[in-house]
Design an enzyme around this catalytic site. Sequence first.
Site, PDB file in Angstrom:
ATOM      1  N   TYR A 118      66.145  60.959  82.063  1.00 26.62           N
ATOM      2  CA  TYR A 118      65.637  60.051  83.107  1.00 26.62           C
ATOM      3  C   TYR A 118      65.705  58.624  82.542  1.00 26.62           C
ATOM      4  CZ  TYR A 118      62.158  57.520  86.143  1.00 26.62           C
ATOM      5  OH  TYR A 118      61.611  56.696  87.052  1.00 26.62           O
ATOM      6  N   SER A 123      62.971  51.258  86.138  1.00 28.38           N
ATOM      7  CA  SER A 123      61.837  51.844  85.531  1.00 28.38           C
ATOM      8  C   SER A 123      61.428  51.203  84.386  1.00 28.38           C
ATOM      9  CB  SER A 123      61.983  53.533  85.431  1.00 28.38           C
ATOM     10  OG  SER A 123      61.008  53.939  84.440  1.00 28.38           O
TER      11      SER A 123
END
Length: 265
Positions: free
Chosen positions: A158, A145
């Site tokens: 995250y 990501s």
Amino acid sequence: MSNMFSLKGKTALITGAIYGIGFAIAEAYAAQGAKIIFNCLNEKDLEKGYANYKEKGIDAKGYICDVTNEEKVQEMVADIEKEFGGIDILVNNAGMIKRIPMLEMKAEEFRQVVDVDLNGPFIVSKAVIPGMIKQKHGKIINICSMMSELGRETVSAYAAAKGGLKMLTKNIASEYGAYNIQCNGIGPGYIATPQTAPLRERQPDGSRHPFDSFIVAKTPAERWGTADDLKGPAIFLASEASDFVNGHILYVDGGILAYIGKQPE
């Protein structure tokens, strides 16, 4: 040149690929000739996955398996190797996010995100690498990501997990590159999916949603990405075209990470 990107005769395990990014990658691999295998958490998701693949004319094989359960993952991989002769491509796509401010997040919630987004790829990679060593080739692609590089409000768990996944990617490349195993990552930018649709809806006065405006302003491409934008990079990293690419994170973000943003007027 087209043969360099062919996946004909390859078997690809794509975790969590019943919709979204994982499904788009599976669709791309199938078009290049790969056999598609996916996992999910329950019977309902399995049926949904089969329906989605059938709609696209793809003969996929699904398994019910939690990527955080090492014993079940080992069993799944053994079954796949027995039925299909080995796993050539692994895409660690299964993941989750909890958008909670750090001071409001419980340690249990933090651990849950890290367990799925970081421990899961470790467990599945660990299960497939011995077979890849035996067959003397393998491709592992971790869905990282932009949060591998950037922080943002409410995504502490995250970002920590994806940052760890970036380094796991580099370490797998370092440890197993000598066995002709390439491990790379894809770092998607902001992708237009059904889950993000509310953030892109027009306001009653016709203006953009504030978050939509923010993302478009921060992206040199001046748009959100689509799942289709990830297909080419995913094929490249799974094919022999990337045989000397190892430990790399390919950010598919429309240029966000390269861009400081527009000067205020």
